[in-house]
Design a protein around this motif. Structure first.
Motif, short mmCIF file in Angstrom:
data_model
loop_
_atom_site.label_atom_id
_atom_site.label_comp_id
_atom_site.label_asym_id
_atom_site.label_seq_id
_atom_site.Cartn_x
_atom_site.Cartn_y
_atom_site.Cartn_z
N SER A 190 0.82 -1.22 0.00
CA SER A 190 0.00 0.00 0.00
C SER A 190 0.85 1.26 0.00
O SER A 190 0.31 2.36 0.02
CB SER A 190 -0.89 0.01 1.24
OG SER A 190 -0.09 0.17 2.40
N ALA A 213 -3.61 -1.37 -9.99
CA ALA A 213 -3.98 -2.00 -8.72
C ALA A 213 -4.70 -0.94 -7.90
O ALA A 213 -4.38 0.23 -7.99
CB ALA A 213 -2.75 -2.51 -8.00
N ARG A 214 -5.66 -1.39 -7.08
CA ARG A 214 -6.57 -0.40 -6.49
C ARG A 214 -5.91 0.55 -5.49
O ARG A 214 -6.23 1.73 -5.44
CB ARG A 214 -7.81 -1.04 -5.88
CG ARG A 214 -7.59 -1.93 -4.70
CD ARG A 214 -8.88 -2.16 -3.93
NE ARG A 214 -9.15 -1.07 -3.02
CZ ARG A 214 -8.62 -0.98 -1.80
NH1 ARG A 214 -7.78 -1.91 -1.36
NH2 ARG A 214 -8.93 0.04 -1.04
N ILE A 215 -4.98 0.07 -4.67
CA ILE A 215 -4.42 0.99 -3.66
C ILE A 215 -3.52 2.03 -4.35
O ILE A 215 -3.54 3.19 -3.99
CB ILE A 215 -3.67 0.26 -2.53
CG1 ILE A 215 -4.55 -0.84 -1.92
CG2 ILE A 215 -3.26 1.25 -1.45
CD1 ILE A 215 -3.90 -1.62 -0.78
N PHE A 271 -3.97 3.19 -7.31
CA PHE A 271 -4.91 4.14 -7.94
C PHE A 271 -5.44 5.12 -6.89
O PHE A 271 -5.45 6.33 -7.09
CB PHE A 271 -6.06 3.38 -8.61
CG PHE A 271 -6.99 4.26 -9.37
CD1 PHE A 271 -6.65 4.70 -10.65
CD2 PHE A 271 -8.20 4.68 -8.82
CE1 PHE A 271 -7.51 5.53 -11.37
CE2 PHE A 271 -9.06 5.51 -9.54
CZ PHE A 271 -8.71 5.94 -10.81
N ARG A 272 -5.89 4.59 -5.74
CA ARG A 272 -6.37 5.44 -4.64
C ARG A 272 -5.32 6.46 -4.24
O ARG A 272 -5.61 7.64 -4.06
CB ARG A 272 -6.59 4.58 -3.39
CG ARG A 272 -7.90 3.99 -3.17
CD ARG A 272 -7.96 3.42 -1.75
NE ARG A 272 -8.53 4.39 -0.83
CZ ARG A 272 -9.83 4.54 -0.62
NH1 ARG A 272 -10.69 3.76 -1.23
NH2 ARG A 272 -10.30 5.47 0.19
N ASN A 273 -4.09 5.94 -4.05
CA ASN A 273 -3.01 6.81 -3.59
C ASN A 273 -2.74 7.92 -4.59
O ASN A 273 -2.48 9.07 -4.22
CB ASN A 273 -1.74 5.99 -3.34
CG ASN A 273 -1.84 5.13 -2.09
OD1 ASN A 273 -2.70 5.37 -1.23
ND2 ASN A 273 -0.97 4.15 -1.98
#
Lengths: 165, 418
Positions: free
Chosen positions: A67, A89-91, A93-95
């Motif tokens: 993460s 990857a989702r984290i 992208f979030r970050n």
């Protein structure tokens, strides 16, 4: 907002955060320091060859694994203006979004774009113009929620703005 | 709705939610460690945010680079400690009372069915083993949660994994999850919730279930989740910090896909470099020489894992060419293992027992690999350079396979040592 820069293409899928910034450097959260090790384990020459405003282009699942937001900071610190990939990857992208940093989903990105290509990216209109090949690609538009986050300059600014309200 | 949708709806003040919707959910527990929370603390300071949402719902556990491995990591740990002190955070677990954060959180009764848990660490999905919605976030997210107690989520689609059959001897929950990841790939569950059910899951202990949900992220999953049952209640009795209300998926819940497995013929697996999806039968890899074995981590460092390893190592010796490291995941595990006499078994066999830490799993310290070295580890990632030199190799396996390999000096099928 028009971004211009050169592409650095990593055509492999699943470029993970250990490759973007190895854990041995996570004793620092200083962006400039992290930047000196960006992509080190898969491309020792990256930091020397990247110029401010360039783009990293890759294929599926870019940024998988840990993460660590340090991955976004290392790339941004190295001068990478945005990452363009088939998928993220989702984290990661979030970050990216939480930092007001563009992670652009373009299916087939690493096939359409070659290293060294000059790109123009229009985030609002949702297209990438490949100046080198004279091609234009429309990318998956960001949902309104994400657009707002990018406009605010990230999640914390948005929250701090709301708190000061 | 699925269990995941129900928890997210309940925490965002809504009757229902649908996959794809963005919700702002209340967070029950925030956990932070020494690598990714210090940056969040700096962000709060930069924004002039001087209060935390609820000091009782914040759990801070230095675990990655502690005991401090160098001056810089000491500074990180210090920033975490000073933040805990400044805000009088009661749930701060100092070295000597700590452990890998994902081992500490359930042990100390913070993980409850039906709750929401976040931590800036990708293996936060571990806590889904208790029927909680639990997911890894970034440092900016962490700052947002510390300030507001809320966080934005895209409601994930859910994938259902129904696991039936009976695990053969020598085959464990690690082999189940390695086989599922091998089947769907490292992005097979990208952005999705992985819901595990079926008789083979119900038969697993809570410790073994945590191994399954822990690795949901290795398939790209946003979360892994197993509905609470009697075993969950048994584990939580005497630990749970408060009363809880379990949540389960409705019979008409909608899944994006359903995957059926039977584990009756499953074999011990080893995920070869450099992806967790590269699971292959251990016996096909027999003879691959190794230099190190690591038994520990948030994936497989709990007491049950140590007992399994000790069973194989008892009366055997670690091959002279191998360093075997046993790293109990928490102080409680460490103490239990000591009292049960496991340390004597390990040291008699020539294995080293360390303090609880994430240590070598992420190439931090306490077992870094040199160029060209190979390690069989009970950890969760075998990426390039994960445990040290970019040209070193990590092979992921169960504690039994790791222990058998330590004895053999090369990758081995644990069934040959039972």
């Amino acid at each position: 907002m028009l971004m211009k820069g050169r592409a650095h293409v990593y055509p492999r899928a699943h470029i993970n955060t250990d490759e973007i910034i190895p854990a041995r450097y996570l004793t620092s959260d200083d962006e400039a320091e992290l930047a000196t090790h960006a992509m080190e384990d898969i491309d020792a020459g990256f930091v020397k060859s990247v110029c401010a405003g360039d783009f990293v282009v890759s294929s599926q699942d870019f940024g998988c694994g840990s993460s660590r937001e340090h991955a976004v900071w290392a790339l941004r610190g190295a001068g990478v203006q945005a990452v363009i990939a088939d998928s993220f990857a989702r984290i990661f992208f979030r970050n990216a979004i939480n930092n007001g940093y563009a992670a652009i989903e373009l299916p087939g990105a690493s096939e359409k774009i070659s290293s060294g290509d000059e790109l123009e990216v229009d985030l609002e209109k949702g297209y990438i113009r490949n100046v080198t090949t004279s091609e234009t690609y429309a990318f998956t538009p960001f949902p309104p929620f994400v657009v707002e986050m990018l406009r605010c300059g990230g999640l914390l600014r948005k929250i701090a703005g709301a708190k000061k309200g | 709705m699925t269990i995941t949708e129900k928890i997210l709806a309940a925490h965002s003040g809504r009757e229902t939610v649908r996959p794809g919707e963005i919700v702002e959910a209340d967070i029950d527990i925030f956990m932070g460690h020494d690598v990714t929370t210090p940056p969040a603390i700096s962000m709060l300071e930069e924004q002039g945010i001087d209060t935390v949402f609820d000091r009782e719902r914040i759990v801070l556990v230095p675990d990655h680079f502690v005991p401090n491995k160098d001056i810089k990591s000491a500074e990180l740990a210090k920033r975490l400690r000073e933040f805990a002190h400044k805000h009088a955070i009661p749930h701060y677990f100092e070295v000597g009372r700590n452990g890998v954060c994902h081992a500490i959180l359930p042990e100390k009764g913070f993980v409850l069915p039906g709750t929401t848990i976040v931590c800036p660490d990708s293996h936060t999905c571990t806590h889904g083993a208790f029927g909680a919605f639990s997911t890894g976030i970034g440092s900016t997210d962490a700052a947002a949660v510390l300030a507001t107690g809320k966080l934005w989520f895209k409601v994930p689609e859910s994938m259902l994994f129904v696991v039936s059959g009976t695990l053969p001897e020598g085959v464990y929950s690690k082999d189940i999850i390695l086989s599922i990841i091998a089947d769907i790939g490292v992005d097979g569950a990208l952005y999705r919730a992985m819901e595990f059910s079926g008789p083979a899951i119900s038969a697993l202990s809570m410790e073994a279930r945590m191994t399954v949900t822990n690795m949901a992220i290795e398939a790209g999953g946003k979360s892994g989740i197993i509905a609470a049952d009697e075993k969950t209640d048994d584990y939580l009795r005497g630990r749970a910090r408060k009363a809880y209300t379990p949540v389960a998926s409705d019979e008409d819940a909608v899944y994006v896909s359903e995957h059926m497995y039977d584990v009756s013929a499953l074999e011990p697996l080893v995920a070869v470099p450099h992806l967790p999806s590269n699971g292959r039968p251990a016996r096909e890899l027999a003879g691959v020489r190794i230099d190190q074995v690591v038994i520990g981590s948030c994936t497989n460092g709990r007491i049950e894992d140590l007992r399994i390893a000790a069973d194989l190592l008892e009366g055997n010796v670690v091959a002279p060419t191998v360093r075997a490291l046993v790293i109990p995941a928490s102080t409680e595990v460490w103490t239990d293992a000591m009292k049960e006499g496991l340390f004597e078994i390990f040291t008699d066999a020539g294995a080293a027992v360390s303090l609880p830490t994430c240590g070598p799993c992420l190439g931090g310290h306490m077992g870094i690999l040199a160029k060209g070295e190979r390690c069989v580890a009970t950890t969760n990632r075998n990426f390039v350079g994960r445990m040290g030199h970019p040209e070193s190799e990590v092979y992921l396996a169960s504690p039994a396979t790791a222990a058998a390999s330590a004895i053999a000096g090369s990758i081995a099928d644990p069934r040959d040592y039972l």
